[in-house]
Write an enzyme that holds these catalytic residues in place. Structure first.
Site, PDB file in Angstrom:
ATOM      1  N   VAL A 180      -5.856  -6.999 -19.559  1.00 49.12           N
ATOM      2  CA  VAL A 180      -4.980  -6.671 -18.421  1.00 49.12           C
ATOM      3  C   VAL A 180      -3.868  -5.686 -18.832  1.00 49.12           C
ATOM      4  O   VAL A 180      -3.255  -5.848 -19.891  1.00 49.12           O
ATOM      5  CB  VAL A 180      -4.355  -7.967 -17.856  1.00 49.12           C
ATOM      6  CG1 VAL A 180      -3.379  -7.648 -16.730  1.00 49.12           C
ATOM      7  CG2 VAL A 180      -5.452  -8.880 -17.337  1.00 49.12           C
ATOM      8  N   ASN A 220       1.502   3.078  -2.678  1.00 53.62           N
ATOM      9  CA  ASN A 220       0.767   4.006  -3.556  1.00 53.62           C
ATOM     10  C   ASN A 220      -0.489   4.524  -2.863  1.00 53.62           C
ATOM     11  O   ASN A 220      -0.846   5.690  -3.018  1.00 53.62           O
ATOM     12  CB  ASN A 220       0.412   3.326  -4.876  1.00 53.62           C
ATOM     13  CG  ASN A 220       1.580   3.363  -5.854  1.00 53.62           C
ATOM     14  OD1 ASN A 220       1.912   4.426  -6.381  1.00 53.62           O
ATOM     15  ND2 ASN A 220       2.224   2.223  -6.059  1.00 53.62           N
ATOM     16  N   MET A 253      -4.218  -7.302  -6.868  1.00 58.44           N
ATOM     17  CA  MET A 253      -3.735  -8.443  -7.655  1.00 58.44           C
ATOM     18  C   MET A 253      -4.864  -9.330  -8.197  1.00 58.44           C
ATOM     19  O   MET A 253      -4.693 -10.543  -8.311  1.00 58.44           O
ATOM     20  CB  MET A 253      -2.758  -9.273  -6.815  1.00 58.44           C
ATOM     21  CG  MET A 253      -1.534  -8.502  -6.358  1.00 58.44           C
ATOM     22  SD  MET A 253      -0.604  -7.780  -7.725  1.00 58.44           S
ATOM     23  CE  MET A 253       0.210  -9.253  -8.349  1.00 58.44           C
ATOM     24  N   ARG A 254      -5.985  -8.740  -8.501  1.00 59.33           N
ATOM     25  CA  ARG A 254      -7.108  -9.493  -9.077  1.00 59.33           C
ATOM     26  C   ARG A 254      -7.437  -8.945 -10.451  1.00 59.33           C
ATOM     27  O   ARG A 254      -7.414  -7.718 -10.634  1.00 59.33           O
ATOM     28  CB  ARG A 254      -8.366  -9.354  -8.212  1.00 59.33           C
ATOM     29  CG  ARG A 254      -8.193  -9.882  -6.834  1.00 59.33           C
ATOM     30  CD  ARG A 254      -8.193 -11.385  -6.834  1.00 59.33           C
ATOM     31  NE  ARG A 254      -7.690 -11.881  -5.567  1.00 59.33           N
ATOM     32  CZ  ARG A 254      -7.388 -13.151  -5.349  1.00 59.33           C
ATOM     33  NH1 ARG A 254      -7.526 -14.051  -6.318  1.00 59.33           N
ATOM     34  NH2 ARG A 254      -6.928 -13.535  -4.183  1.00 59.33           N
ATOM     35  N   HIS A 301       0.774   0.752 -13.222  1.00 62.47           N
ATOM     36  CA  HIS A 301       1.547  -0.417 -13.646  1.00 62.47           C
ATOM     37  C   HIS A 301       3.029  -0.030 -13.696  1.00 62.47           C
ATOM     38  O   HIS A 301       3.375   1.024 -14.236  1.00 62.47           O
ATOM     39  CB  HIS A 301       1.071  -0.887 -15.018  1.00 62.47           C
ATOM     40  CG  HIS A 301       1.813  -2.094 -15.481  1.00 62.47           C
ATOM     41  ND1 HIS A 301       1.579  -3.346 -14.957  1.00 62.47           N
ATOM     42  CD2 HIS A 301       2.814  -2.235 -16.375  1.00 62.47           C
ATOM     43  CE1 HIS A 301       2.404  -4.207 -15.515  1.00 62.47           C
ATOM     44  NE2 HIS A 301       3.160  -3.562 -16.383  1.00 62.47           N
ATOM     45  N   GLU A 330       9.364   5.520  -6.594  1.00 59.25           N
ATOM     46  CA  GLU A 330       9.364   6.935  -6.218  1.00 59.25           C
ATOM     47  C   GLU A 330       8.563   7.762  -7.232  1.00 59.25           C
ATOM     48  O   GLU A 330       7.856   8.696  -6.865  1.00 59.25           O
ATOM     49  CB  GLU A 330      10.818   7.405  -6.217  1.00 59.25           C
ATOM     50  CG  GLU A 330      11.136   8.331  -5.096  1.00 59.25           C
ATOM     51  CD  GLU A 330      12.608   8.659  -5.103  1.00 59.25           C
ATOM     52  OE1 GLU A 330      12.946   9.741  -5.587  1.00 59.25           O
ATOM     53  OE2 GLU A 330      13.405   7.792  -4.665  1.00 59.25           O
ATOM     54  N   GLY A 380       0.768  -1.241   0.000  1.00 59.38           N
ATOM     55  CA  GLY A 380       0.000   0.000   0.000  1.00 59.38           C
ATOM     56  C   GLY A 380       0.800   1.293   0.000  1.00 59.38           C
ATOM     57  O   GLY A 380       0.316   2.307   0.485  1.00 59.38           O
ATOM     58  N   ASN A 425      -5.535   2.390 -12.927  1.00 60.34           N
ATOM     59  CA  ASN A 425      -4.576   1.394 -12.438  1.00 60.34           C
ATOM     60  C   ASN A 425      -3.179   1.974 -12.599  1.00 60.34           C
ATOM     61  O   ASN A 425      -2.924   2.760 -13.516  1.00 60.34           O
ATOM     62  CB  ASN A 425      -4.679   0.108 -13.262  1.00 60.34           C
ATOM     63  CG  ASN A 425      -3.701  -0.962 -12.794  1.00 60.34           C
ATOM     64  OD1 ASN A 425      -3.579  -1.210 -11.591  1.00 60.34           O
ATOM     65  ND2 ASN A 425      -2.973  -1.574 -13.716  1.00 60.34           N
TER      66      ASN A 425
END
Ligand code: GRF
Length: 224
Positions: free
Chosen positions: A146, A17, A92-93, A111, A174, A15, A109
């Site tokens: 995805v 982010n 992670m789903r 990535h 960062e 967590g 999201n």
């Protein structure tokens, strides 16, 4: 001041982010307000929400046989809390097309690569194996496929000669903590327009400033 958009963050792990999103959205000028944090398991990162006094809970994926039932439960929690925007932050789903379409253009999201390069897992090792000189992270709108969807913000870092996946991950993380709150602010303040499958941001572009890695010596031209 304009209404702040009620936002939820979904996590599965540490967590960091989430913490960055909470910190930045606590600023009075923020257009988003983190009002709910949900984990698909008892994620350590939920502590960041609790420490900030934000309602946090778990919708256990393992508690449901079918993904559709898990997603219905998730959707129910989000709607009951009046949530308008969702940030996936290390969640992670894989979400089904039904869920994604119900929240179309309202789910972000993050990535850890410069998409469309290196979708999927283990991005830092794969970037090193590929020998890329620049790597980074992407915040995008979520689609059923995805790690795909209109790109909102990207941040780049150099890959250094002795990098390990861990060192590279730290450098990228960062930047993640900078671009995720910024991308959420753009979306929450209505400054993102989706045309076709491209997101257009009403924000100044970077002044033209190439990032060269390796870079030529200061007294040489780009041709070395
Ligand atoms: C981040 O690297 C993010 O890009 C990826 O999962 C990681 C989550 O880290 N999707 P944290 O839980 O936010 O610290």
């Amino acid at each position: 001041m304009a209404e702040r958009r009620p936002t939820a963050v979904l996590i599965s792990g540490r967590g960091s982010n989430l913490e960055a999103l909470i910190r930045r959205s606590a600023a009075p000028e923020s257009s988003a307000r983190i009002e709910l944090v949900l984990g698909d398991q008892a994620a350590p990162g939920l502590e960041h929400a609790r420490a900030a006094g934000i309602p946090a809970g778990v919708v256990e994926r393992r508690g449901f046989d079918q993904r559709a039932d898990f997603e219905r439960a998730l959707d129910g929690r989000l709607r009951a809390a009046g949530i308008e925007l969702i940030c996936l932050a290390g969640f992670m789903r894989i979400l089904s097309p039904t869920f994604v379409d119900a929240w179309r253009d309202r789910i972000l999201n993050i990535h850890p690569s410069l998409l469309p390069a290196f979708p999927g897992l283990d991005t830092h090792r794969r970037a090193l194996d590929a020998g890329v000189r620049l790597h980074g992270c992407t915040v995008h709108l979520v689609r059923a496929e995805v790690d795909a969807g209109p790109i909102i913000v990207q941040g780049a870092v150099p890959v250094l000669p002795d990098d390990t996946p861990e060192a590279l991950a730290t450098r990228v993380l960062e930047v993640e903590h900078q671009i995720y709150p910024f991308a959420l602010e753009l979306l929450a303040s209505g400054r993102i327009r989706v045309e076709g499958e491209q997101a257009i941001a009403d924000a100044p572009a970077l002044p033209w400033n190439p990032l060269l890695n390796p870079s030529p010596a200061p007294d040489r031209t780009a041709l070395g």
